[in-house]
Design a protein around this motif. Structure first.
Motif, short mmCIF file in Angstrom:
data_model
loop_
_atom_site.label_atom_id
_atom_site.label_comp_id
_atom_site.label_asym_id
_atom_site.label_seq_id
_atom_site.Cartn_x
_atom_site.Cartn_y
_atom_site.Cartn_z
N UNK A 1 0.86 -1.33 0.12
CA UNK A 1 0.18 0.17 0.03
C UNK A 1 0.91 1.19 -0.02
N UNK A 2 1.79 1.59 1.10
CA UNK A 2 2.58 2.61 0.98
C UNK A 2 3.61 2.54 -0.45
N UNK A 3 4.09 1.52 -0.49
CA UNK A 3 4.99 2.19 -1.90
C UNK A 3 4.20 2.78 -3.12
N UNK A 4 2.96 2.16 -2.55
CA UNK A 4 2.10 2.91 -4.27
C UNK A 4 2.14 3.87 -3.98
N UNK A 5 1.42 4.84 -2.72
CA UNK A 5 1.04 5.83 -2.76
C UNK A 5 2.57 6.73 -3.06
N UNK A 6 3.61 6.17 -2.72
CA UNK A 6 4.73 7.17 -3.33
C UNK A 6 5.05 7.38 -5.00
N UNK A 7 4.74 6.38 -5.31
CA UNK A 7 4.35 5.66 -6.48
C UNK A 7 3.89 6.91 -7.26
N UNK A 8 2.71 7.14 -7.16
CA UNK A 8 2.19 7.42 -7.53
C UNK A 8 2.45 9.47 -7.41
N UNK A 9 3.17 9.73 -5.75
CA UNK A 9 3.49 10.85 -5.70
C UNK A 9 4.85 11.03 -6.02
N UNK A 10 5.61 10.46 -6.63
CA UNK A 10 7.00 10.76 -7.27
C UNK A 10 6.35 11.11 -8.90
N UNK B 1 20.60 9.84 -0.17
CA UNK B 1 19.84 9.69 1.14
C UNK B 1 19.21 8.12 0.87
N UNK B 2 18.78 7.47 -0.34
CA UNK B 2 19.38 5.69 -0.38
C UNK B 2 20.40 5.25 -0.39
N UNK B 3 21.49 5.11 0.42
CA UNK B 3 22.57 5.33 0.10
C UNK B 3 22.19 5.26 1.99
N UNK B 4 21.82 6.62 2.95
CA UNK B 4 21.41 6.11 4.23
C UNK B 4 20.51 4.82 4.43
N UNK C 1 8.79 2.44 0.86
CA UNK C 1 8.07 3.84 0.02
C UNK C 1 8.47 4.67 -0.55
N UNK C 2 10.03 5.30 0.63
CA UNK C 2 11.49 5.98 -0.44
C UNK C 2 11.67 5.86 -1.50
N UNK C 3 11.82 4.83 -1.75
CA UNK C 3 12.64 3.96 -3.05
C UNK C 3 11.70 4.49 -3.81
N UNK C 4 11.06 3.91 -4.01
CA UNK C 4 9.36 4.18 -5.22
C UNK C 4 9.56 5.93 -5.15
N UNK D 1 10.50 -0.27 9.34
CA UNK D 1 11.25 0.77 8.58
C UNK D 1 11.49 -0.60 7.07
N UNK D 2 11.28 -1.58 7.18
CA UNK D 2 10.97 -1.76 5.47
C UNK D 2 10.18 -0.95 4.77
N UNK D 3 8.85 -0.80 5.27
CA UNK D 3 7.95 -0.02 4.26
C UNK D 3 8.22 1.25 3.87
N UNK D 4 8.83 1.93 4.98
CA UNK D 4 9.28 3.54 5.06
C UNK D 4 10.14 3.77 3.98
N UNK D 5 11.31 2.65 3.73
CA UNK D 5 12.43 2.23 3.07
C UNK D 5 11.72 2.20 1.51
#
Length: 491
Positions: A5-14, A64-67, A87-90, A81-85
């Motif tokens: 769910x969250x990565x899809x939201x990040x994908x749409x916003x991105x 930030x990806x490396x961080x 989501x930022x990845x997408x 943490x997996x979900x947040x990271x």
């Protein structure tokens, strides 16, 4: 499903945010009558603020990806943490995805772009994220999702390879900053070493987690600082032995790492040595025999394409033996475009590259601002703008002519005309009798040059030419077509 769910939201916003950014960039390309949109885009984008913002975002997202990778080595197993990271990845990957296709669209050679290192990094670092997102959306197993997430660790670290491209871009944006090519190359070597160490550290961390082996920090666990410490110790051939790869695969990778660094350092240092060897030549003086003719061509590095057109016309109408020696006075180290220009003229026997400028360093900013205002409102003041050192190095007093060129494809052509006016003032004050020719973009700059004493026949104004052609096309239908056919046939 933990990661859907969250990565899809990040994908749409991105896609929304980054798509809007690139759409505004395409819409901001200035209109140039008679110039194709693709040509205008290729000239506009590298010098626009959009390219600067794009490269800065590229660097920030990569870091930030490396961080996230570093943080994951100290905090593992947390679903939040997996979900947040992820989501930022997408979100990050939407930018790189769109940036890849923008670069592909603007590339003059599509195949060369696809085979470039930049395209390879884009495909390797962006593709897996979207693939894993699709697989997770169709899988009900959280174990598979976490396993797929582990694959992203090494992908994230590889994104640091983008930093070299960003560094090249930022240094090319400010060629007049005073930083020599030697210092830039040295900083680039340090950056490449740091990036290589970070990538290898992330890879070793990924290897330990995947094989569930012990490198001295616990079963299947290797903190990032330990893997970085191991890479530095192995690279410097110190070899304390407190952290060692216990399996054959790890040892083979260490061997490959050492060989890579042994080859990388000499290549980088050889480049620095080459730049040091040519530095006196670019910072020297023009050696002209008495009675020989030479002309000075002054522009920024971005104005070299216009200089190429000018010199091509000269060589077309003049015998190469009668061609005067060309002195390129450009305020930055010789770029690849400048070297190609020298070869086109006839090599170093027919052209000399000098790093310098007709403007004096202490008056560049003030005079530039005043003359930008002067283009619109008042005649330019005669400021003490002589740069005696650079003009003397170019042997201005013995020059046959001086050509000052503005870049007509620049994002701010008014600023280019202002720079040309400052150079014209400096040349006229240093050698009032020298023949001066200027290529400017706006009619207002042409009027200011006339007030400086530059003959109207020595000023080529792009804006005035466009207006004249438009007027002739209105009064004589078919004139523009006739002119286009004549130019095409002459080429």
């Amino acid at each position: 499903m933990v990661l859907t769910k969250e990565p899809c939201i990040g994908l749409g916003i991105g896609f929304f945010v980054h798509g809007l950014f690139f759409a505004r960039m395409f819409a901001a390309v200035p209109k140039e009558p008679g110039v194709r949109y693709m040509d205008r885009l290729r000239h506009y984008y590298p010098v626009s603020n959009y390219s600067a913002v794009s490269e800065i975002c590229n660097a920030i997202y990569s870091l930030f990806s490396c961080v996230l990778v570093i943080a994951d080595t100290y905090k593992t197993g947390s679903d939040k943490f997996l979900t947040i990271s992820f989501t930022l990845d997408t979100f990050f990957c939407t930018f790189w995805f769109l940036n890849f296709f923008v670069g592909f669209y603007m590339a003059s050679s599509k195949m060369r772009y696809l085979l470039s290192l930049q395209a390879f990094v884009d495909v390797v670092t962006v593709g897996p994220t979207f693939i894993i997102l699709i697989l997770d959306a169709t899988s009900d197993s959280s174990e598979n999702q976490v396993r797929d997430y582990e694959v992203l660790k090494i992908v994230r670290v590889l994104r640091l390879l983008r930093l070299s491209r960003t560094f090249d871009f930022l240094t090319s944006r400010h060629p007049q900053s005073g930083t020599s090519a030697v210092n830039i190359q040295f900083m680039k070597m340090i950056l490449n070493l740091i990036v290589a160490l970070m990538v290898l550290s992330g890879f070793f961390n990924f290897l330990v987690a995947q094989q569930d082996i012990d490198w001295g920090e616990g079963q299947g666990h290797l903190p990032f600082h330990t893997s970085m410490y191991f890479c530095v110790v192995a690279f410097t051939t110190v070899g304390f032995g407190d952290v060692t790869p216990p399996d054959a695969l790890g040892r083979l990778i260490v061997i490959a790492m050492i060989i890579t660094f042994v080859c990388l350092i000499p290549v980088q240092t050889a480049r620095i040595a080459y730049l040091i060897s040519i530095k006196p030549r670019y910072n020297g003086h023009v050696s002209i025999d008495k009675g020989s003719r030479h002309l000075i061509l002054s522009c920024d590095d971005c104005g070299i394409p216009s200089a190429v057109v000018l010199l091509k016309e000269m060589t077309r109408h003049l015998d190469r033996a009668l061609m005067p020696h060309v002195v390129l006075l450009i305020p930055c180290e010789a770029s690849e475009a400048a070297k190609a220009l020298i070869l086109m003229i006839g090599g170093e026997s027919a052209a000399t590259y000098l790093r310098g400028d007709a403007r004096s360093a202490q008056h560049r900013a003030a005079a530039h601002t005043r003359l930008l205002t002067a283009i619109r409102y008042r005649p330019p003041p005669l400021l003490p703008l002589r740069s005696a050192k650079d003009l003397a190095r170019a042997r201005l007093e013995r020059a046959t002519a001086v050509f000052i060129i503005s870049d007509r494809f620049a994002a701010d052509t008014t600023a280019q005309d202002g720079t040309a006016l400052v150079r014209a003032v400096a040349v006229k004050q240093a050698a009032p009798d020298v023949r001066l020719f200027c290529l400017v973009c706006h009619a207002a700059a042409r009027e200011q040059l006339a007030r400086l004493g530059v003959a109207p026949a020595g000023v080529v104004c792009q804006g005035r030419i466009v207006q004249a052609l438009a007027a002739h096309a209105c009064t004589s239908p078919g004139f523009s077509t006739l002119l286009t056919n004549m130019i095409t046939n002459s080429e």
